[in-house]
Enzyme design. Structure first.
Site, PDB file in Angstrom:
ATOM      1  N   LYS A   1       0.843  -1.201   0.000  1.00 10.44           N
ATOM      2  CA  LYS A   1       0.000   0.000   0.000  1.00 10.44           C
ATOM      3  C   LYS A   1       0.875   1.247   0.000  1.00 10.44           C
ATOM      4  O   LYS A   1       1.930   1.275   0.633  1.00 10.44           O
ATOM      5  CB  LYS A   1      -0.905  -0.030   1.234  1.00 10.44           C
ATOM      6  CG  LYS A   1      -1.990   1.057   1.249  1.00 10.44           C
ATOM      7  CD  LYS A   1      -2.907   0.889   2.463  1.00 10.44           C
ATOM      8  CE  LYS A   1      -4.004   1.927   2.503  1.00 10.44           C
ATOM      9  NZ  LYS A   1      -4.914   1.744   3.649  1.00 10.44           N
TER      10      LYS A   1
ATOM     11  N   SER B   1      -9.859   1.778   2.597  1.00  8.75           N
ATOM     12  CA  SER B   1      -8.949   2.508   1.745  1.00  8.75           C
ATOM     13  C   SER B   1      -7.904   1.635   1.043  1.00  8.75           C
ATOM     14  O   SER B   1      -7.341   2.055   0.031  1.00  8.75           O
ATOM     15  CB  SER B   1      -8.224   3.581   2.558  1.00  8.75           C
ATOM     16  OG  SER B   1      -7.405   2.976   3.537  1.00  8.75           O
TER      17      SER B   1
ATOM     18  N   SER C   1     -10.154  -0.476   6.827  1.00  7.44           N
ATOM     19  CA  SER C   1      -9.513  -0.303   5.520  1.00  7.44           C
ATOM     20  C   SER C   1      -8.818  -1.532   4.957  1.00  7.44           C
ATOM     21  O   SER C   1      -8.391  -1.510   3.801  1.00  7.44           O
ATOM     22  CB  SER C   1      -8.518   0.856   5.564  1.00  7.44           C
ATOM     23  OG  SER C   1      -9.201   2.083   5.461  1.00  7.44           O
TER      24      SER C   1
END
Lengths: 472, 96
Positions: free
Chosen positions: A78, A153, A177
């Site tokens: 990420k 996210s 997330s």
């Protein structure tokens, strides 16, 4: 080599048996990225050359019989986790060209094992959002239905793994997330116990909530990656001194906070959930209704504490030490112009909200009150775990939604209803696939969330394994 | 509680330059979010003891790294510099 059914466990076996090389494996994933990511947009940047170099080094390690569990395993990262010498932007304009000056502890640990880093994945800007629509660089599409969001996210990480463009991925989870995108893309996603995994080198969003975790195809893979990244780190003051595993023998009792979850949850998701409970009963678990009386306040508490912490944490992005810097006549204008231009609308909204709930005259009624209610929620969980091994819910109240469907911020925030309690209480939670529901002719995966006591990851994996067995 | 929200002052406090259209939108959105989160006001929190287990975590101030080990890397990230210093606009100005 067929990577569409591949797991870390199987890849490890095949690499050690020399059925294919780590370079073959990495090339297969790079090919998949080239073929599919134009449409999915899971990656913000693919590190082809260094990935191949890392794969070659891994092959050498395997050849010498020195392979660790993750040697040669291709992983996506990420975009809010630092990899030295690489851009880390948190999908924000304000850090578009920011190059990380050091490795996050989780990256150091994966490098030591000889993992292969495929690239950095798309996300909601600074991890604020549940759809990746808040990325400054365009949204990621859900591989199960490209008209829909992958969740967020960590949506890029989820889409990369779900579309077989990475074997596994790291994400971060502040209020869901990792688990919510895992649910929306048919993966396993773990938010570890607060303090179980070092956050050194993770861009801070809500410091009392954030945890790094992993997205994988199977529970066994999840466990492998968790074992690789967890552990005490003196560079993270919130890291647990010695990650004491909760080794209490399982009671094989599972609690369902029924009053909390029935309001606002899609009926077909509830049906999947009941079916999963039924199968757990058949496996010998006792399923009981439990009452966590303050759980219904979780979302409101979360949307006070998280913006408050975010507004504080994001104060560092001011155009002085790194990142975007707008020219202006005075230093005050450098700050406000840089932040006005560099941050996207959702980030600005949460900074304003956080600034308000912390401001003089309102902090008692909002921020401090929220902290007290949070203590009640935490106590609810402590009480619950006296009688049950785990508390289970659907991961999300509805399946992946279409782009633009949740333009009202409160509708988007409601996505997190079942996931935020674990972050508030600091307890671990695992989302595992529990089947699919049909929406507009699309089969959409949905997740089963298992919440355990502090340090209870092993319990989550054990129950997760039982859920997984009857899904295949 | 029925506070009047001064959204312009809030943006200034948060050091954010926000366009007038966005301010107008936030003027509606922020109160509606606040109205939602205010549901916690009814919770009885008397006697709640929070954060009992919290303590400060400090690292021993020892084993410093080699001087200048990170200087270049960190300075290279700065938007403006003068030699080995990060350059900023004047912070305190004399009122005339």
């Amino acid at each position: 080599m067929d990577i569409s059914k591949l797991t870390i466990v199987e890849a490890r076996r095949a690499l050690d048996a020399k059925e294919y090389s780590a370079l073959d494996l990495t090339n297969a994933y790079l090919d998949a990225i080239r073929a599919k990511d134009g449409e999915i947009h899971a990656y913000l940047e693919v590190w082809e050359k260094s990935a191949r170099d890392e794969a070659k080094t891994a092959d050498e390690k395997i050849r010498r019989g020195k392979a660790s569990t993750l040697t040669g395993i291709p992983i996506a990262i990420k975009d809010n986790i630092l990899v030295e010498g690489r851009v880390a932007s948190s999908a924000s304009k304000i850090l578009e060209h920011y190059v990380a000056t050091y490795d996050a502890t989780v990256i150091k640990k994966l490098k030591a094992q000889g993992a292969v880093f495929l690239g950095r994945t798309n996300m909601d800007e600074f991890a604020m959002g549940s759809s990746t629509e808040n990325s400054a660089f365009g949204p990621t599409k859900n591989p199960h239905d490209t008209k829909r969001v992958p969740g967020g996210s960590s949506g890029g990480s989820a889409a990369a793994v779900a579309a077989h463009m990475a074997l596994a991925a790291l994400g971060s989870d502040t209020g869901g997330s990792i688990r919510q995108p895992a649910s929306h893309t048919g993966l396993n996603g773990l938010k570890p116990t607060y303090g179980a995994v070092s956050r050194f080198g993770l861009m801070a969003l809500g410091s009392s909530l954030d945890q790094i975790g992993q997205l994988t195809h199977t529970v066994a893979d999840s466990q492998i990656l968790f074992d690789a990244i967890c552990g005490h780190d003196e560079n993270d003051g919130t890291s647990l001194p010695d990650m004491k595993k909760n080794n209490a023998p399982m009671k094989r009792v599972i609690g369902v906070p029924r009053i909390f979850l029935e309001k606002g949850t899609d009926s077909d998701i509830l049906a999947c959930f009941e079916k999963t409970l039924e199968k757990l009963r058949a496996k010998g678990y006792t399923v009981v209704d439990i009452d966590l009386p303050n759980l219904s306040y979780s979302l409101a508490v979360y949307y006070i504490i998280q913006p408050a912490e975010a507004s504080t944490n994001l104060a560092r992005y001011d155009g002085i030490r790194y990142g975007l810097s707008m020219q202006a006549p005075s230093i005050q204008e450098v700050y406000s112009k840089t932040r006005g231009v560099g941050f996207g609308p959702e980030v600005r909204r949460r900074i304003m909200l956080g600034t308000f709930v912390l401001s003089s005259g309102y902090a008692d009624a909002y921020y401090r009150k929220a902290r007290s209610v949070r203590a009640l929620i935490r106590a609810d969980f402590t009480r619950a775990f006296e009688s049950v091994d785990a508390v289970v819910t659907p991961t999300c109240p509805s399946p992946a939604f279409k782009f633009g469907a949740k333009s009202d911020p409160l509708a988007m925030y409601a996505e997190d209803i079942f996931s935020v309690p674990a972050n508030l209480a600091g307890v671990p939670a695992l989302s595992v696939p529990m089947g699919t529901v049909v929406s507009d002719d699309s089969d959409l995966p949905v997740g089963f969330q298992i919440i355990g006591p502090h340090g209870g990851e092993e319990t989550l994996f054990a129950i997760g394994n039982d859920v997984e067995k009857f899904e295949v | 509680m029925n506070e009047k929200l001064d959204i312009t002052a809030l943006a200034k406090l948060a050091r954010l330059e926000v366009s007038s259209e966005e301010l107008a939108r936030l003027e509606k959105e922020i109160p509606s979010i606040l109205e939602f989160v205010r549901t916690i006001q009814t919770v009885d929190v008397s006697g709640v003891q929070e954060d009992k287990g919290l303590r400060n975590v400090m690292r021993a101030d020892e084993n410093p790294h080699e001087t200048e080990l990170y200087t270049k890397k960190l300075l290279d990230a700065a938007p403006a510099r003068e030699g080995d210093r990060i350059a900023v606009k004047q912070v305190i100005s004399r009122k005339k």
